[in-house]
Every structure is written in C-alpha cells, then in structure tokens.
Design a protein around this motif. Structure first.
Motif, PDB file in Angstrom:
ATOM      1  N   SER A   1      21.215  50.338  38.094  1.00 34.11           N
ATOM      2  CA  SER A   1      22.071  49.454  37.299  1.00 34.11           C
ATOM      3  C   SER A   1      23.314  50.188  36.806  1.00 34.11           C
ATOM      4  N   SER A   2      23.654  51.286  37.442  1.00 35.10           N
ATOM      5  CA  SER A   2      24.843  52.042  37.041  1.00 35.10           C
ATOM      6  C   SER A   2      26.095  51.188  37.205  1.00 35.10           C
ATOM      7  N   ASN A   3      27.072  51.430  36.338  1.00 35.51           N
ATOM      8  CA  ASN A   3      28.318  50.681  36.391  1.00 35.51           C
ATOM      9  C   ASN A   3      29.137  51.109  37.604  1.00 35.51           C
ATOM     10  N   VAL A   4      29.978  50.200  38.072  1.00 33.59           N
ATOM     11  CA  VAL A   4      30.770  50.434  39.273  1.00 33.59           C
ATOM     12  C   VAL A   4      32.224  50.076  38.978  1.00 33.59           C
ATOM     13  N   LEU A   5      33.146  50.901  39.464  1.00 35.39           N
ATOM     14  CA  LEU A   5      34.576  50.622  39.350  1.00 35.39           C
ATOM     15  C   LEU A   5      35.175  50.626  40.757  1.00 35.39           C
ATOM     16  N   ILE A   6      35.803  49.527  41.119  1.00 32.08           N
ATOM     17  CA  ILE A   6      36.359  49.375  42.463  1.00 32.08           C
ATOM     18  C   ILE A   6      37.879  49.295  42.380  1.00 32.08           C
ATOM     19  N   TYR A   7      38.540  50.088  43.212  1.00 33.19           N
ATOM     20  CA  TYR A   7      39.994  49.995  43.315  1.00 33.19           C
ATOM     21  C   TYR A   7      40.365  49.566  44.726  1.00 33.19           C
ATOM     22  N   GLY A   8      41.253  48.612  44.809  1.00 32.30           N
ATOM     23  CA  GLY A   8      41.744  48.171  46.105  1.00 32.30           C
ATOM     24  C   GLY A   8      42.969  47.305  45.922  1.00 32.30           C
ATOM     25  N   GLU A   9      43.853  47.352  46.879  1.00 33.21           N
ATOM     26  CA  GLU A   9      45.038  46.503  46.816  1.00 33.21           C
ATOM     27  C   GLU A   9      44.628  45.032  46.824  1.00 33.21           C
ATOM     28  N   THR A  10      45.541  44.176  46.426  1.00 30.27           N
ATOM     29  CA  THR A  10      45.290  42.748  46.443  1.00 30.27           C
ATOM     30  C   THR A  10      44.923  42.291  47.854  1.00 30.27           C
ATOM     31  N   GLY A  11      43.813  41.560  47.943  1.00 39.67           N
ATOM     32  CA  GLY A  11      43.413  40.998  49.223  1.00 39.67           C
ATOM     33  C   GLY A  11      42.514  41.868  50.068  1.00 39.67           C
ATOM     34  N   THR A  12      42.050  42.992  49.531  1.00 40.78           N
ATOM     35  CA  THR A  12      41.208  43.887  50.328  1.00 40.78           C
ATOM     36  C   THR A  12      39.730  43.477  50.316  1.00 40.78           C
ATOM     37  N   GLY A  13      39.345  42.560  49.439  1.00 39.38           N
ATOM     38  CA  GLY A  13      37.962  42.081  49.428  1.00 39.38           C
ATOM     39  C   GLY A  13      37.103  42.697  48.350  1.00 39.38           C
ATOM     40  N   LYS A  14      37.665  42.912  47.166  1.00 41.49           N
ATOM     41  CA  LYS A  14      36.912  43.555  46.092  1.00 41.49           C
ATOM     42  C   LYS A  14      35.719  42.712  45.642  1.00 41.49           C
ATOM     43  N   GLU A  15      35.935  41.396  45.485  1.00 43.78           N
ATOM     44  CA  GLU A  15      34.827  40.569  45.012  1.00 43.78           C
ATOM     45  C   GLU A  15      33.724  40.468  46.066  1.00 43.78           C
ATOM     46  N   LEU A  16      34.094  40.527  47.325  1.00 42.55           N
ATOM     47  CA  LEU A  16      33.081  40.537  48.375  1.00 42.55           C
ATOM     48  C   LEU A  16      32.145  41.731  48.202  1.00 42.55           C
ATOM     49  N   ILE A  17      32.716  42.902  47.929  1.00 48.57           N
ATOM     50  CA  ILE A  17      31.919  44.118  47.711  1.00 48.57           C
ATOM     51  C   ILE A  17      31.027  43.953  46.487  1.00 48.57           C
ATOM     52  N   VAL A  18      31.602  43.401  45.414  1.00 48.02           N
ATOM     53  CA  VAL A  18      30.845  43.236  44.163  1.00 48.02           C
ATOM     54  C   VAL A  18      29.659  42.300  44.370  1.00 48.02           C
ATOM     55  N   GLN A  19      29.900  41.178  45.033  1.00 44.95           N
ATOM     56  CA  GLN A  19      28.803  40.231  45.268  1.00 44.95           C
ATOM     57  C   GLN A  19      27.741  40.832  46.187  1.00 44.95           C
ATOM     58  N   ALA A  20      28.182  41.645  47.133  1.00 42.95           N
ATOM     59  CA  ALA A  20      27.218  42.313  48.023  1.00 42.95           C
ATOM     60  C   ALA A  20      26.321  43.254  47.218  1.00 42.95           C
ATOM     61  N   ILE A  21      26.894  43.994  46.273  1.00 44.51           N
ATOM     62  CA  ILE A  21      26.101  44.883  45.420  1.00 44.51           C
ATOM     63  C   ILE A  21      25.068  44.069  44.643  1.00 44.51           C
ATOM     64  N   HIS A  22      25.536  42.956  44.041  1.00 45.34           N
ATOM     65  CA  HIS A  22      24.626  42.123  43.250  1.00 45.34           C
ATOM     66  C   HIS A  22      23.479  41.594  44.111  1.00 45.34           C
ATOM     67  N   ASN A  23      23.794  41.112  45.300  1.00 46.88           N
ATOM     68  CA  ASN A  23      22.773  40.495  46.149  1.00 46.88           C
ATOM     69  C   ASN A  23      21.864  41.499  46.847  1.00 46.88           C
ATOM     70  N   GLU A  24      22.239  42.781  46.817  1.00 47.73           N
ATOM     71  CA  GLU A  24      21.365  43.828  47.337  1.00 47.73           C
ATOM     72  C   GLU A  24      20.481  44.408  46.242  1.00 47.73           C
ATOM     73  N   SER A  25      20.756  44.037  44.996  1.00 46.95           N
ATOM     74  CA  SER A  25      20.069  44.657  43.863  1.00 46.95           C
ATOM     75  C   SER A  25      18.870  43.829  43.407  1.00 46.95           C
ATOM     76  N   GLN A  26      18.129  44.379  42.465  1.00 48.56           N
ATOM     77  CA  GLN A  26      16.992  43.666  41.888  1.00 48.56           C
ATOM     78  C   GLN A  26      17.440  42.529  40.980  1.00 48.56           C
ATOM     79  N   ARG A  27      18.746  42.465  40.708  1.00 49.93           N
ATOM     80  CA  ARG A  27      19.292  41.414  39.855  1.00 49.93           C
ATOM     81  C   ARG A  27      19.727  40.179  40.655  1.00 49.93           C
ATOM     82  N   LYS A  28      19.456  40.150  41.940  1.00 51.66           N
ATOM     83  CA  LYS A  28      20.010  39.115  42.808  1.00 51.66           C
ATOM     84  C   LYS A  28      19.595  37.696  42.419  1.00 51.66           C
ATOM     85  N   ASP A  29      18.447  37.551  41.747  1.00 47.33           N
ATOM     86  CA  ASP A  29      18.018  36.217  41.330  1.00 47.33           C
ATOM     87  C   ASP A  29      18.546  35.837  39.953  1.00 47.33           C
ATOM     88  N   ALA A  30      19.246  36.772  39.317  1.00 44.69           N
ATOM     89  CA  ALA A  30      19.838  36.526  38.002  1.00 44.69           C
ATOM     90  C   ALA A  30      21.306  36.130  38.176  1.00 44.69           C
TER      91      ALA A  30
END
Length: 464
Positions: free
Chosen positions: A174-203
């Motif tokens: 559950s460590s915090n994550v900081l993502i840097y990327g230019e506009t349009g690189t897909g930051k939220e895609l990465i974030v949602q992938a982390i959530h859905n790979e984690s034990q929190r995916k049903d939350a």
C-alpha cells in the motif's frame, strides 16, 4: 474631501467587494448593482441598473424577493437561502442578507449582500452521488470506478515494459506512488492498473484533478464538511472517507495550494482526517497515488510542491516516457485505435497508406498517446474506404507535411527535422544548452553551433 470624491470612493469599495451587492429604491428600481452580482446572475450591470426587479428577474415575486420583503417589513433578513434561475437558464443558489435603508424612520430602499454557494451545493450533491455509488453493491465489471487494467497498457517499449513490471510490484503493498508524465502519456491508466492489480481492487477507486477547483472547494471535497461549517453546510463525507479501503488518485498535484498540501501530508502520515468545521477525527485507510505533468524537480525548485510531501509520496516513483521516445509503440497504438474505431463507427478500415505512415512517424506528438488517439479518431471519421490516406489526417499534420514538401532536397528536409528536434529539446530543458546537449547526446559545442544556425535571434545568449 468633496461629496463627489467620497461617493467615488464608496462606489469603488462596493465594486471591489467579493460578494454580490444589489440596492433598490422603495419602488424596487435598481440604483446600484456591482460586477459580482452581475456575474452571479449572468447579466451586465447596465442591464439591471434603472430597471424594476421583476423586469429583470421575472421568476421573483413579492413573496420570494428578500429585497422587497425588507422594504415591506422594515426589518433586516439575515442569511436567507435563495434559489432562482438566471437569464442564462442556470440555477443560482445564494445566501442573502437584505437590509432596509431608512431615513428618519421612512424606508427609502433596501440593499442585499449575496454570497453565491452554487458551486458548494453542486459539490455536496456530487459527494452524495459518490457516496451512493460507493455503498451500492457491485453489479458489473468496472463498478469500482475504473476502466483500465494492466493488459490495457499496449507497448513494445523497453522502458514501458519495465514500468509494467514496476506496477505489479507497487500493487503488492500500500505504499504511496508518485507518477510524472507529460500530458497524454497515460498516467491514469497506470494508476488504475496498480489499483486493479492490488488487494484493494474490490474497494473504491476515486480520481480528483487538483487543478479543477479553488482551494476552499477542493478542501471540502477531500475532507468533507460538518453541519454548520458554512451556511447551508451539512454533514458530508469527503473523498478520503469515500475511498476508504481503496485508492485515491490526485492528478495534477502541483496545482494543489501549499496550505492544502500540508493538510494532505498530515493525513498520509497519521491516517486521520477532520471534516471542515468538525473537531472529531476519522480514521481512514486510503492509498494515495498522485500524478504530475510537470517534473517534480521543477516543481520543487519553483516551490509549487512541498519537499516533505514529495518524499512522502515518492516511495514508488514512476516516470512515464513520452510517445516520441517509444517509436516501437506507434504502429501498435495506431493498429489498436483503428480496430477500436472500426468497432465503434461500424467501418472496415484495414491500414494506412505509406505516405500517411511516414507522416505519423515524422510527427513529434507533443500531446502523446491522447493526441494520437484523437488523430486516428479524426481520420476514421474522414475515411470512407478501407485505407487511411494523408488527406484523412488532421489539417495541422498536413500543414507540417506541406512545409516539408517545400524543401526540395534531402538535405533541406533533414535540416528542418533536425531544427524541430532541437527546438523541442531546448523547450524541454528551458533553454539550458548543457542539459539540451545531454538530452540529445551530442557535444555542447556542436549544439551551440546548430542553435546559432537555426535560431540566431531567439537563443543569442544561451544558458550554460
């Protein structure tokens, strides 16, 4: 001081107050109406001054108008909530204080001070909707608030494949994550992938753009409100409470005011929040993932981000490469979006012409994957056959192609491409020659020569 100067000063003060002020005479004719009030009502000052209330606000009546009620009763009306539809058809909700103006016990008019809380009301309604969604039982895939999983990251790029591996590792804890990327690189895609790979995916997964709201509203949205904290406030949970057990994604973190960053740091450190106006602490279990479209180093240097918050969030630091650094991904993504829009638009486009492929490969993609997506969507709308040609692509890409065609020789074309690459690198490095040379992996002296050649006026005194 003359009476005329005194009136000018009073008028100026009333215009600069950050609340709507509306004054009428005893007949209901407007005698003063400031710009803030005009903004609330969607009107211009000269459309109201000199006119009767009912002529401008036909939805009001003698019973609903606090100004007319103050004139009629000779009594002040404090903190009265009022809802009306302005001339633009927008629902406006204000908290009004209306005062009768008396002269020798005779009413000569009334003045109203109005505080617009429409935005706060919309905010609380949004929170109520979120709360309803969170407490409703899951009914379908994606009901946790996400659309993307790890397999949605399409890449053949070595750097992005390593990031996919990092996503899996980050998801374990559950460590915090900081993502840097230019506009349009897909930051939220990465974030949602982390959530859905984690034990929190049903939350719950909740995303909030920190640049979308002013500080007061963003604070209310994050931490919630207690009844009575402001006029009209009710007990509402904030996003931290609503995402309890899950993930809270804060996008464009660098836009969050520093005062609010300090409060965010305290929540991350001790896992408790206090609703605005409450003295009661609430424990929350939330994983915070933040993203930035400006480099953290630049934000720290410009004091747009607290250093302690940066180190607290940057447990897992992910730097998303721009599309121009992922040449192997371009054909994969083009094929993906053609297939996607074939399905959505009921078309049968099979490929791109050779000329269109060359044009897309030459483009620098400052908007990254999002720009490519919109580019292919435009082309798919324009294409009636089974192959995308250059004239199906967005006009701004064709304009760049026309510029290249004006160069008659290979040498001229290569020079134009080189100039574009150097210009973009200079912008990335904020004109710093040494950083730009390292970015382009060429000697500094060579870069200085080319800068002088291509930009004799713009970069006459380069930064070393």
């Amino acid at each position: 001081m003359t009476n005329q100067n005194r009136e000018r000063i009073i008028h100026h003060i009333l215009e600069t107050i950050d609340e709507g002020i509306h004054a009428v005479d005893e007949k209901g004719i407007t005698v003063f109406y400031n710009e803030i009030a005009a903004f609330h009502d969607g009107l211009k000052v000269d459309e109201v001054v000199g006119k009767h209330l009912f002529d401008v606000f036909p939805s009001l009546s003698e019973e609903t108008s606090t100004l007319l009620k103050a004139i009629k009763t000779k009594k002040p009306i404090y903190h009265h909530s009022q809802t009306y539809i302005n001339v633009k058809g927008e629902k406006i909700e204000t908290v009004n204080t209306s005062l009768p103006i008396l002269s020798e016990d005779k009413v000569i008019g009334a003045v109203e001070i109005a505080k617009d809380y429409s935005a706060i009301k919309r905010l609380t309604e949004r929170l109520a909707d979120l709360q309803k969604q969170v407490h409703s039982p899951p009914k379908a895939e994606g009901s946790n608030g996400t659309r993307y999983v790890l397999d949605d990251i399409i890449t053949a790029s070595k750097n992005l494949l390593l990031i996919k591996t990092l996503v899996k590792k980050a998801a374990i804890t559950s460590s915090n994550v900081l993502i840097y990327g230019e506009t349009g690189t897909g930051k939220e895609l990465i974030v949602q992938a982390i959530h859905n790979e984690s034990q929190r995916k049903d939350a719950p997964f909740i995303a909030q753009n920190c640049a979308a709201l002013p500080e007061a509203l963003l604070e209310s949205l994050l931490f919630g409100t207690a009844k009575g904290s402001y006029t009209g406030a009710v007990d509402r949970p904030g996003l931290f409470e609503l995402s309890h057990g899950g993930t809270l994604f804060l996008d464009e973190l660098q836009s969050m005011p520093l005062n609010l960053q300090a409060k965010l740091l305290r929540v991350i450190d001790d896992g408790t929040i206090r609703r605005i106006g409450s003295s009661h602490s609430i424990t929350v279990d939330v994983r915070v993932i933040a993203a930035m479209n400006i480099s953290p180093e630049k934000c720290l240097a410009e004091r747009k981000m607290r250093e302690d918050l940066y180190f607290r969030l940057n447990v897992f630091g992910i730097n998303l490469p721009p599309l121009r650094e992922r040449p192997l991904d371009l054909p994969l993504l083009i094929s993906y979006y053609i297939k996607k829009y074939n399905h959505e638009f009921q078309k049968r486009v099979a490929s791109l012409s050779d000329e269109a492929q060359v044009l897309l490969k030459q483009h620098h993609w400052p908007g990254n994957v999002r720009e490519l997506k919109h580019c292919i969507e435009f082309a798919m709308n324009m294409c009636d056959g089974n192959r995308i040609k250059t004239d199906h692509l967005p006009p701004y890409l064709l304009k760049a192609e026309d510029t290249l065609k004006e160069a008659h020789s290979l040498h001229e074309k290569m020079s134009m491409i080189e100039k574009e690459i150097i210009q973009h690198a200079l912008v990335q490095s904020e004109g710093n020659i040494l950083k730009t040379a390292k970015l382009l992996q060429i000697p500094r002296q060579t870069l200085q020569y080319k800068v002088k050649k291509y930009f004799p006026d713009q970069f006459s005194a380069p930064k070393l």
